[in-house]
Design a protein around this motif. Sequence first.
Motif, PDB file in Angstrom:
ATOM      1  N   GLU A  89      81.114  12.743  76.872  1.00 60.14           N
ATOM      2  CA  GLU A  89      79.944  13.365  77.502  1.00 60.14           C
ATOM      3  C   GLU A  89      80.314  14.102  78.772  1.00 60.14           C
ATOM      4  OE1 GLU A  89      76.820  10.564  78.164  1.00 60.14           O
ATOM      5  OE2 GLU A  89      76.852  10.095  76.031  1.00 60.14           O
TER       6      GLU A  89
ATOM      7  N   TYR B 214      79.782  17.861  79.704  1.00 54.49           N
ATOM      8  CA  TYR B 214      79.087  18.308  80.911  1.00 54.49           C
ATOM      9  C   TYR B 214      79.954  19.308  81.672  1.00 54.49           C
ATOM     10  CZ  TYR B 214      76.359  18.150  85.205  1.00 54.49           C
ATOM     11  OH  TYR B 214      75.593  18.484  86.292  1.00 54.49           O
TER      12      TYR B 214
ATOM     13  N   TYR C  18      79.839  22.485  80.035  1.00 55.41           N
ATOM     14  CA  TYR C  18      78.559  23.151  80.301  1.00 55.41           C
ATOM     15  C   TYR C  18      78.536  23.779  81.693  1.00 55.41           C
ATOM     16  CZ  TYR C  18      73.839  22.597  82.305  1.00 55.41           C
ATOM     17  OH  TYR C  18      72.693  22.749  83.006  1.00 55.41           O
TER      18      TYR C  18
ATOM     19  N   TRP D  61      70.033  21.541  96.771  1.00 53.02           N
ATOM     20  CA  TRP D  61      69.434  20.359  96.123  1.00 53.02           C
ATOM     21  C   TRP D  61      67.953  20.270  96.463  1.00 53.02           C
ATOM     22  CZ3 TRP D  61      72.065  17.634  92.554  1.00 53.02           C
ATOM     23  CH2 TRP D  61      73.462  17.781  92.533  1.00 53.02           C
TER      24      TRP D  61
ATOM     25  N   LEU E  23      61.606  12.480  96.665  1.00 59.13           N
ATOM     26  CA  LEU E  23      63.067  12.483  96.609  1.00 59.13           C
ATOM     27  C   LEU E  23      63.676  12.667  97.998  1.00 59.13           C
ATOM     28  CD1 LEU E  23      63.539  14.601  93.382  1.00 59.13           C
ATOM     29  CD2 LEU E  23      64.217  12.230  93.671  1.00 59.13           C
TER      30      LEU E  23
ATOM     31  N   ARG F 151      72.379  25.241  92.249  1.00 61.24           N
ATOM     32  CA  ARG F 151      73.803  25.144  92.563  1.00 61.24           C
ATOM     33  C   ARG F 151      74.532  26.378  92.028  1.00 61.24           C
ATOM     34  NH1 ARG F 151      75.740  19.844  89.911  1.00 61.24           N
ATOM     35  NH2 ARG F 151      74.024  20.319  88.507  1.00 61.24           N
TER      36      ARG F 151
ATOM     37  N   ARG G  22      71.511  29.443  78.078  1.00 55.63           N
ATOM     38  CA  ARG G  22      71.462  29.225  79.512  1.00 55.63           C
ATOM     39  C   ARG G  22      72.699  28.459  79.949  1.00 55.63           C
ATOM     40  NH1 ARG G  22      65.382  27.079  79.684  1.00 55.63           N
ATOM     41  NH2 ARG G  22      66.243  25.919  78.005  1.00 55.63           N
TER      42      ARG G  22
ATOM     43  N   THR H 244      66.156  22.876  83.488  1.00 56.33           N
ATOM     44  CA  THR H 244      67.487  22.313  83.727  1.00 56.33           C
ATOM     45  C   THR H 244      67.746  21.299  82.622  1.00 56.33           C
ATOM     46  OG1 THR H 244      66.557  20.605  85.114  1.00 56.33           O
ATOM     47  CG2 THR H 244      67.455  22.510  86.230  1.00 56.33           C
ATOM     48  N   THR H 245      68.995  20.877  82.518  1.00 59.62           N
ATOM     49  CA  THR H 245      69.319  19.892  81.483  1.00 59.62           C
ATOM     50  C   THR H 245      68.811  18.518  81.916  1.00 59.62           C
ATOM     51  OG1 THR H 245      71.409  19.399  82.515  1.00 59.62           O
ATOM     52  CG2 THR H 245      71.429  21.080  80.789  1.00 59.62           C
TER      53      THR H 245
ATOM     54  N   PHE I 227      70.496  15.822  82.065  1.00 59.31           N
ATOM     55  CA  PHE I 227      71.437  15.181  82.994  1.00 59.31           C
ATOM     56  C   PHE I 227      71.208  15.664  84.421  1.00 59.31           C
ATOM     57  CE2 PHE I 227      75.349  14.472  85.286  1.00 59.31           C
ATOM     58  CZ  PHE I 227      75.641  13.169  84.942  1.00 59.31           C
ATOM     59  N   ASP I 228      71.034  16.981  84.587  1.00 55.56           N
ATOM     60  CA  ASP I 228      70.808  17.513  85.935  1.00 55.56           C
ATOM     61  C   ASP I 228      69.489  17.015  86.516  1.00 55.56           C
ATOM     62  OD1 ASP I 228      73.194  18.882  86.153  1.00 55.56           O
ATOM     63  OD2 ASP I 228      72.412  20.657  85.153  1.00 55.56           O
TER      64      ASP I 228
ATOM     65  N   LEU J 296      70.200  13.576  87.640  1.00 54.63           N
ATOM     66  CA  LEU J 296      71.099  13.642  88.802  1.00 54.63           C
ATOM     67  C   LEU J 296      70.316  13.949  90.081  1.00 54.63           C
ATOM     68  CD1 LEU J 296      74.087  13.510  89.638  1.00 54.63           C
ATOM     69  CD2 LEU J 296      74.228  15.964  89.226  1.00 54.63           C
ATOM     70  N   LEU J 297      69.200  14.662  89.934  1.00 49.60           N
ATOM     71  CA  LEU J 297      68.359  14.989  91.086  1.00 49.60           C
ATOM     72  C   LEU J 297      67.872  13.718  91.791  1.00 49.60           C
ATOM     73  CD1 LEU J 297      67.339  17.569  92.394  1.00 49.60           C
ATOM     74  CD2 LEU J 297      65.303  17.425  90.978  1.00 49.60           C
ATOM     75  N   GLY J 298      67.798  12.616  91.034  1.00 48.25           N
ATOM     76  CA  GLY J 298      67.429  11.334  91.635  1.00 48.25           C
ATOM     77  C   GLY J 298      68.421  10.885  92.699  1.00 48.25           C
TER      78      GLY J 298
ATOM     79  N   HIS K 214      74.378   8.654  84.990  1.00 50.25           N
ATOM     80  CA  HIS K 214      74.700   8.347  83.609  1.00 50.25           C
ATOM     81  C   HIS K 214      74.144   6.992  83.200  1.00 50.25           C
ATOM     82  CE1 HIS K 214      77.016   8.989  79.995  1.00 50.25           C
ATOM     83  NE2 HIS K 214      77.170   7.683  79.985  1.00 50.25           N
TER      84      HIS K 214
ATOM     85  N   GLU L   8      71.483   5.865  80.319  1.00 50.45           N
ATOM     86  CA  GLU L   8      71.748   4.794  79.350  1.00 50.45           C
ATOM     87  C   GLU L   8      70.598   3.794  79.292  1.00 50.45           C
ATOM     88  OE1 GLU L   8      76.546   4.194  79.006  1.00 50.45           O
ATOM     89  OE2 GLU L   8      75.374   2.789  80.194  1.00 50.45           O
TER      90      GLU L   8
ATOM     91  N   GLU M  35      71.144   9.073  76.369  1.00 45.41           N
ATOM     92  CA  GLU M  35      72.480   9.700  76.449  1.00 45.41           C
ATOM     93  C   GLU M  35      72.598  10.917  75.542  1.00 45.41           C
ATOM     94  OE1 GLU M  35      71.921   6.366  75.709  1.00 45.41           O
ATOM     95  OE2 GLU M  35      73.822   5.302  75.941  1.00 45.41           O
TER      96      GLU M  35
ATOM     97  N   LEU N  71      72.506  16.889  77.513  1.00 41.15           N
ATOM     98  CA  LEU N  71      72.685  18.334  77.712  1.00 41.15           C
ATOM     99  C   LEU N  71      71.565  19.169  77.098  1.00 41.15           C
ATOM    100  CD1 LEU N  71      76.541  18.785  77.407  1.00 41.15           C
ATOM    101  CD2 LEU N  71      75.127  18.525  79.433  1.00 41.15           C
TER     102      LEU N  71
ATOM    103  N   TYR O  94      67.792  20.834  77.195  1.00 37.67           N
ATOM    104  CA  TYR O  94      66.951  21.320  78.293  1.00 37.67           C
ATOM    105  C   TYR O  94      65.630  20.569  78.339  1.00 37.67           C
ATOM    106  CZ  TYR O  94      70.040  24.837  79.998  1.00 37.67           C
ATOM    107  OH  TYR O  94      71.100  25.445  80.588  1.00 37.67           O
TER     108      TYR O  94
ATOM    109  N   GLU P  49      62.556  21.598  76.520  1.00 37.92           N
ATOM    110  CA  GLU P  49      62.574  21.597  75.055  1.00 37.92           C
ATOM    111  C   GLU P  49      62.245  20.219  74.498  1.00 37.92           C
ATOM    112  OE1 GLU P  49      66.573  22.773  74.372  1.00 37.92           O
ATOM    113  OE2 GLU P  49      66.204  24.874  74.864  1.00 37.92           O
TER     114      GLU P  49
ATOM    115  N   ARG Q 258      65.165   9.494  86.302  1.00 39.26           N
ATOM    116  CA  ARG Q 258      65.434  10.114  87.599  1.00 39.26           C
ATOM    117  C   ARG Q 258      65.055   9.171  88.746  1.00 39.26           C
ATOM    118  NH1 ARG Q 258      61.430  14.312  88.589  1.00 39.26           N
ATOM    119  NH2 ARG Q 258      60.359  12.520  89.462  1.00 39.26           N
TER     120      ARG Q 258
END
Lengths: 371, 250
Positions: free
Chosen positions: A23, A27, A30, A252, A267, A316, A371, B90-91, B93-94, B97-99, B117, B121, B126, B130, B132, B135, B148
């Motif tokens: 993964e 990433y 990507y 961010w 956040l 970013r 994208r 955004t994906t 994961f991103d 990650l913002l969390g 990650h 999980e 998982e 990647l 979006y 979607e 998040r």
Amino acid sequence: MAVKIKRMENLKRQRKVARNTDESGLYQQYTGRKKMVLVVLALLIVLVSAAAVNAGSMNLNLYQVVQSILGNGNNLSDIVIWRIRLPRILAAIIAGAGLSVAGCVMQNNLRNPLASPSTLGISNAAAFGANLAIIVFGAGTVRSTSTDAVIINNPYLVTVSAFVCSMMATAAVLFLARIRSFSPEAMVLAGVALSSLFSAGTILIQYFAQDFQIAAVVFWTFGDLGRVAWKEVAILTCLIVFSFIYFLHRRWDYNALDSGEETAKSLGVNVERVRQGGMLVSSLIAAVAVSFLGIIGFIGLVGPQIMRRIIGGDHRYLIPASALMGSLLLLFSDTLARTMAAPVVLPVGAITSFFGAPLFLYLLVRGNQKR
Amino acid sequence: MILSAKGLSFIYPSRSVLRNINFTISRGDFLAVLGINGAGKSTLLKCINRILKPCAGTVLIQNDQAGKLSRREMAKRVGYVAQRQESISTTVFDAVLLGRKPYIKWEASPKDLEIAHKALEMLELEEYALRYLDELSGGEQQKVVIARALAQEPDILLLDEPTSSLDLKNQLEVARIIKRVVTTQQIGAVVSMHDLNLSIRFANKFLLLKDGEIFAAGGLEVMTPKNIESVYSVPVIIQNIENVPVVIPM
């Protein structure tokens, strides 16, 4: 039995590690694609710059250009390359990047895809300032020369006046917005109101103007990269490098803002402060650019929007990508403007829209497939 | 005690929304905030992590006054999931990650990536890493935003109607995940809900709000037909079906 269980657990762990690396590999692939887009854009800028330094009404061959850049040129080629073409190319790269990145931040801060550096009424305010300088303070006049019919004989007065007026507009909008804790609607609406106030002022001034003064003003509003020399390029560069670092530092926060104001607050984002800073710095870029170069529209709107469709909304990557796209668009348009109808130099603002709009419409219709 | 509110009140210019709210939760508590639309559930959640500033009263987070914590410090302790999610490109994961935003100084560290990650999980997302966000289906998006909030490594989770727009399967799944996270991570959760059956099955503490005031608060014992009828103005009976208490409106 115990051994078997242990082996099973080991196997499970190994699989999990394998999946994780798989993964993270994906990433990286990507994010690597996004970095690749940045590299390609940068290379394109280098290519177009090379074409731009060779293009112009003075026919210099490649050897002369290279010799001149290396410091071995003759007087004439030195003047053409060092005094005319290079500052102009750098101005296109720097101003394009600045306007586009300012648009990117404004679109995020105002949560409005239509936002651009002129949203807070800066273009109209700057135009009012230029009108004031040229018509009321007599900074413009007509000369019969072979190149330009109109000469602005006191460009500094025009620049300063345009800058002061656009910063007045910014200050007024931010002051009004402060009362409503920087809500996007308040800022957009205050910007629209101030815009129309300044255009009304412009109309009134023009109503009492002489025709040659109107000609000078119209000429000013076209937007022209040929107005800058090294000093202006240096000022623009300092401002835009500082702003770019500031925006990157906030990337961010901008991502969090995209998820909604309440989520951003939860956040840890100080939403009001981020908006205030973002709007102030982007307005400053727009004000300086418009004062030095005249009105160059569309780049700030379309640069970030094109990149949003190509690499997505992650700031970013979106911030540097918008900057590069802005540079490329403005440099390409300016080079076309200089060469298309040479020796006549067409107004770059018009060319930008002329080629930017179809490209943008194409991406809009194609949708967000990649994208 | 990880979270307590004392005398919490909030007034919008036109009307008062919350009056004198008091409650306490400990680690491992799943507090369901119940009440009709407009009873003040969302406002209560927003007052806890100071998205809205309460007019009176105090919130204590691990014995620290919430008003004295910086936004960043608050974000490290309290995760929040809003009622409605913005559609962003955004994906997954991103988005998760913002969390890590409250912890990130310039760039996300390997540790941040690892925690994001792990949060994926925990929510079994998982495979979607990647994809979006815009979607995904509503249920999947809801799980992403909970992930998040978990990536913030909070001690308290505030969830504003996390199950309201989900289908039956996803409602149960999301409620189960919240319950599991609260128990395994020993954090506290304050969850506003509309589904009484879901809340009775998964929550261990209840706060019944009526017109901005606490009508009843406590354990399962407060979920009586009488209390529910007073709050919702609908007569109900509660029956045990295969050991699961079920609220049936009459």
